[in-house]
Design a protein around this motif. Sequence first.
Motif, PDB file in Angstrom:
ATOM      1  N   LEU A   3     -14.632  13.380  -9.982  1.00 54.73           N
ATOM      2  CA  LEU A   3     -14.999  12.073 -10.521  1.00 54.73           C
ATOM      3  C   LEU A   3     -15.677  12.188 -11.883  1.00 54.73           C
ATOM      4  CD1 LEU A   3     -16.245  10.211  -7.310  1.00 54.73           C
ATOM      5  CD2 LEU A   3     -14.123   9.850  -8.562  1.00 54.73           C
ATOM      6  N   MET A   4     -16.483  13.227 -12.065  1.00 52.63           N
ATOM      7  CA  MET A   4     -17.130  13.420 -13.366  1.00 52.63           C
ATOM      8  C   MET A   4     -16.095  13.735 -14.452  1.00 52.63           C
ATOM      9  SD  MET A   4     -20.600  15.551 -12.430  1.00 52.63           S
ATOM     10  CE  MET A   4     -20.947  15.844 -14.159  1.00 52.63           C
ATOM     11  N   ILE A   5     -15.098  14.548 -14.091  1.00 48.71           N
ATOM     12  CA  ILE A   5     -14.049  14.876 -15.054  1.00 48.71           C
ATOM     13  C   ILE A   5     -13.280  13.632 -15.458  1.00 48.71           C
ATOM     14  CG2 ILE A   5     -11.846  16.103 -15.327  1.00 48.71           C
ATOM     15  CD1 ILE A   5     -13.024  18.333 -13.591  1.00 48.71           C
ATOM     16  N   ILE A   6     -13.096  12.717 -14.503  1.00 46.67           N
ATOM     17  CA  ILE A   6     -12.347  11.488 -14.785  1.00 46.67           C
ATOM     18  C   ILE A   6     -13.213  10.450 -15.484  1.00 46.67           C
ATOM     19  CG2 ILE A   6     -11.128   9.536 -13.727  1.00 46.67           C
ATOM     20  CD1 ILE A   6     -10.242  11.468 -11.519  1.00 46.67           C
ATOM     21  N   ILE A   7     -14.436  10.259 -14.981  1.00 51.76           N
ATOM     22  CA  ILE A   7     -15.268   9.137 -15.435  1.00 51.76           C
ATOM     23  C   ILE A   7     -15.897   9.393 -16.801  1.00 51.76           C
ATOM     24  CG2 ILE A   7     -17.383   7.855 -14.940  1.00 51.76           C
ATOM     25  CD1 ILE A   7     -16.698   8.071 -11.977  1.00 51.76           C
ATOM     26  N   LEU A   8     -16.492  10.571 -17.000  1.00 49.15           N
ATOM     27  CA  LEU A   8     -17.246  10.808 -18.230  1.00 49.15           C
ATOM     28  C   LEU A   8     -16.404  10.647 -19.495  1.00 49.15           C
ATOM     29  CD1 LEU A   8     -19.648  13.739 -17.243  1.00 49.15           C
ATOM     30  CD2 LEU A   8     -20.135  11.296 -17.445  1.00 49.15           C
ATOM     31  N   PRO A   9     -15.231  11.280 -19.600  1.00 49.82           N
ATOM     32  CA  PRO A   9     -14.426  11.066 -20.817  1.00 49.82           C
ATOM     33  C   PRO A   9     -13.966   9.616 -20.964  1.00 49.82           C
ATOM     34  CG  PRO A   9     -13.657  12.998 -19.616  1.00 49.82           C
ATOM     35  CD  PRO A   9     -14.589  12.274 -18.716  1.00 49.82           C
ATOM     36  N   GLY A  10     -13.593   8.998 -19.834  1.00 51.23           N
ATOM     37  CA  GLY A  10     -13.109   7.619 -19.891  1.00 51.23           C
ATOM     38  C   GLY A  10     -14.163   6.650 -20.390  1.00 51.23           C
ATOM     39  N   PHE A  11     -15.358   6.739 -19.841  1.00 49.76           N
ATOM     40  CA  PHE A  11     -16.404   5.809 -20.247  1.00 49.76           C
ATOM     41  C   PHE A  11     -16.982   6.152 -21.620  1.00 49.76           C
ATOM     42  CE2 PHE A  11     -16.221   4.487 -15.867  1.00 49.76           C
ATOM     43  CZ  PHE A  11     -16.542   3.138 -15.943  1.00 49.76           C
ATOM     44  N   SER A  12     -16.881   7.391 -22.025  1.00 49.59           N
ATOM     45  CA  SER A  12     -17.278   7.739 -23.401  1.00 49.59           C
ATOM     46  C   SER A  12     -16.337   7.070 -24.390  1.00 49.59           C
ATOM     47  CB  SER A  12     -17.245   9.257 -23.588  1.00 49.59           C
ATOM     48  OG  SER A  12     -18.162   9.890 -22.734  1.00 49.59           O
TER      49      SER A  12
ATOM     50  N   ILE B 128     -13.316  -2.097 -19.756  1.00 47.93           N
ATOM     51  CA  ILE B 128     -14.194  -1.806 -18.612  1.00 47.93           C
ATOM     52  C   ILE B 128     -13.573  -2.331 -17.323  1.00 47.93           C
ATOM     53  CG2 ILE B 128     -16.407  -2.384 -17.550  1.00 47.93           C
ATOM     54  CD1 ILE B 128     -17.647  -2.266 -20.339  1.00 47.93           C
ATOM     55  N   ILE B 129     -13.039  -3.552 -17.376  1.00 46.92           N
ATOM     56  CA  ILE B 129     -12.388  -4.125 -16.193  1.00 46.92           C
ATOM     57  C   ILE B 129     -11.180  -3.282 -15.784  1.00 46.92           C
ATOM     58  CG2 ILE B 129     -11.114  -6.135 -15.317  1.00 46.92           C
ATOM     59  CD1 ILE B 129     -12.879  -7.875 -17.121  1.00 46.92           C
ATOM     60  N   MET B 130     -10.373  -2.889 -16.782  1.00 51.44           N
ATOM     61  CA  MET B 130      -9.205  -2.062 -16.479  1.00 51.44           C
ATOM     62  C   MET B 130      -9.622  -0.706 -15.911  1.00 51.44           C
ATOM     63  SD  MET B 130      -6.607  -3.863 -17.033  1.00 51.44           S
ATOM     64  CE  MET B 130      -5.402  -2.544 -16.831  1.00 51.44           C
ATOM     65  N   ALA B 131     -10.714  -0.152 -16.436  1.00 46.09           N
ATOM     66  CA  ALA B 131     -11.197   1.142 -15.936  1.00 46.09           C
ATOM     67  C   ALA B 131     -11.652   1.030 -14.487  1.00 46.09           C
ATOM     68  CB  ALA B 131     -12.346   1.638 -16.811  1.00 46.09           C
ATOM     69  N   MET B 132     -12.300  -0.089 -14.136  1.00 45.82           N
ATOM     70  CA  MET B 132     -12.736  -0.290 -12.757  1.00 45.82           C
ATOM     71  C   MET B 132     -11.545  -0.415 -11.822  1.00 45.82           C
ATOM     72  SD  MET B 132     -15.956  -0.028 -12.968  1.00 45.82           S
ATOM     73  CE  MET B 132     -16.393  -0.500 -11.302  1.00 45.82           C
ATOM     74  N   VAL B 133     -10.495  -1.094 -12.284  1.00 51.10           N
ATOM     75  CA  VAL B 133      -9.284  -1.228 -11.468  1.00 51.10           C
ATOM     76  C   VAL B 133      -8.643   0.137 -11.245  1.00 51.10           C
ATOM     77  CG1 VAL B 133      -6.949  -2.189 -11.407  1.00 51.10           C
ATOM     78  CG2 VAL B 133      -8.850  -3.606 -12.187  1.00 51.10           C
ATOM     79  N   VAL B 134      -8.533   0.924 -12.313  1.00 53.01           N
ATOM     80  CA  VAL B 134      -7.951   2.262 -12.204  1.00 53.01           C
ATOM     81  C   VAL B 134      -8.802   3.145 -11.291  1.00 53.01           C
ATOM     82  CG1 VAL B 134      -7.396   4.374 -13.474  1.00 53.01           C
ATOM     83  CG2 VAL B 134      -6.801   2.143 -14.434  1.00 53.01           C
ATOM     84  N   LEU B 135     -10.129   3.044 -11.431  1.00 50.47           N
ATOM     85  CA  LEU B 135     -11.028   3.841 -10.596  1.00 50.47           C
ATOM     86  C   LEU B 135     -10.864   3.467  -9.128  1.00 50.47           C
ATOM     87  CD1 LEU B 135     -13.269   5.963 -10.602  1.00 50.47           C
ATOM     88  CD2 LEU B 135     -14.926   4.117 -10.814  1.00 50.47           C
TER      89      LEU B 135
END
Length: 342
Positions: free
Chosen positions: A188-197, A214-221
């Motif tokens: 999750l860190m590998i996926i989340i950290l670059p994406g949210f940066s 942000i909304i699209m990222a939450m849907v993908v997550l």
Amino acid sequence: MKTPPTPSTVQPPKLIQTLVAGFNLVANNIVLILLPVILDLTLWLGPKIKITNIMADYFKNLQQMMTQLGNADLQAQSKTFLDTYSTVLNNFNLGVAVRTFPVGVPSLLSRELAATSPLKVMAFEVPSEGTAILIIAALTLVGFFLGTIYFNAISRYTLQPVEKFEIKQLFSQYGQSLVMFLVLAVVLMIIILPGFSLISIFVMLSPTLGQFLIIMAMVVLLWLVVPLIFSPHGIFVLHQRSFQSILLSIRMVRFFLPGTGMFVLTAILISEGMNLLWELPDPSSWLTLVGIAGHAFIVTAMLAASFIYYREGLHWMQENIQRMNTTMGNQEIGGPFGTTKQ
């Protein structure tokens, strides 16, 4: 001639029937809610572990930095921010670290920051950052062990007759639960950290575009997390290793149980909807006992339903695989004109 397909004898798990089965299981084995009740009572009436003094210096330095900037609006915003987090810190109990994920004992009081209770309880101030880290590590290990006992019991009771308890198996499941936590945390860190940066850059450039991303990222997550929902179940039902259990969960949800999303959504809505009721009593009132007991019953029933759903989904998946293998075997055996060679 071709062998006709064998009619299915196993049905995919049904949403309502599975939820009802989970409630009935817990109602008939009320001892299953014991650990969540004990954990909440400990967090509510037990001693509090505070880190107020440790964090006070950080907030003091942050306030001084904001003051030196000289911007009146920024200073007002920083004061509101600091006041809010000061209140949070004063009520924060480091003991909530015992609530672990994905294997752990559910707790109503770990969600709340209220420091009050009907009894006068002791509070211990953590002297240093190192001590705080050690306490968090110890509580996390304890939380995973309690969670392993809790998941182990529910898994065994969803099998009829009830599976026999084995201490060696429990410690094996405990170790695999810890490994699973580390694997999922790293992924999750590998996926989340670059994406949210990346998203934070777009937020600075265009707030509107940033909100959309942000909304699209939450849907993908969410799309990535749902197939992992049964990751712990393979450890407790099939006694698998953590990585095997994760892969089986992904395979089951992606290819054989696409309705899992509706099951998860329904379980969350029931649990969170009832939590609004359980959180109504003030923590200083003994009525909180009702909320603790009600929360323990509901979340245990939801978890029991998930194990029942998983077991039935396994049977459904295994039969589908056998049917596909049989069909492929018949096609390979059949001659060019559909006749079977003897």
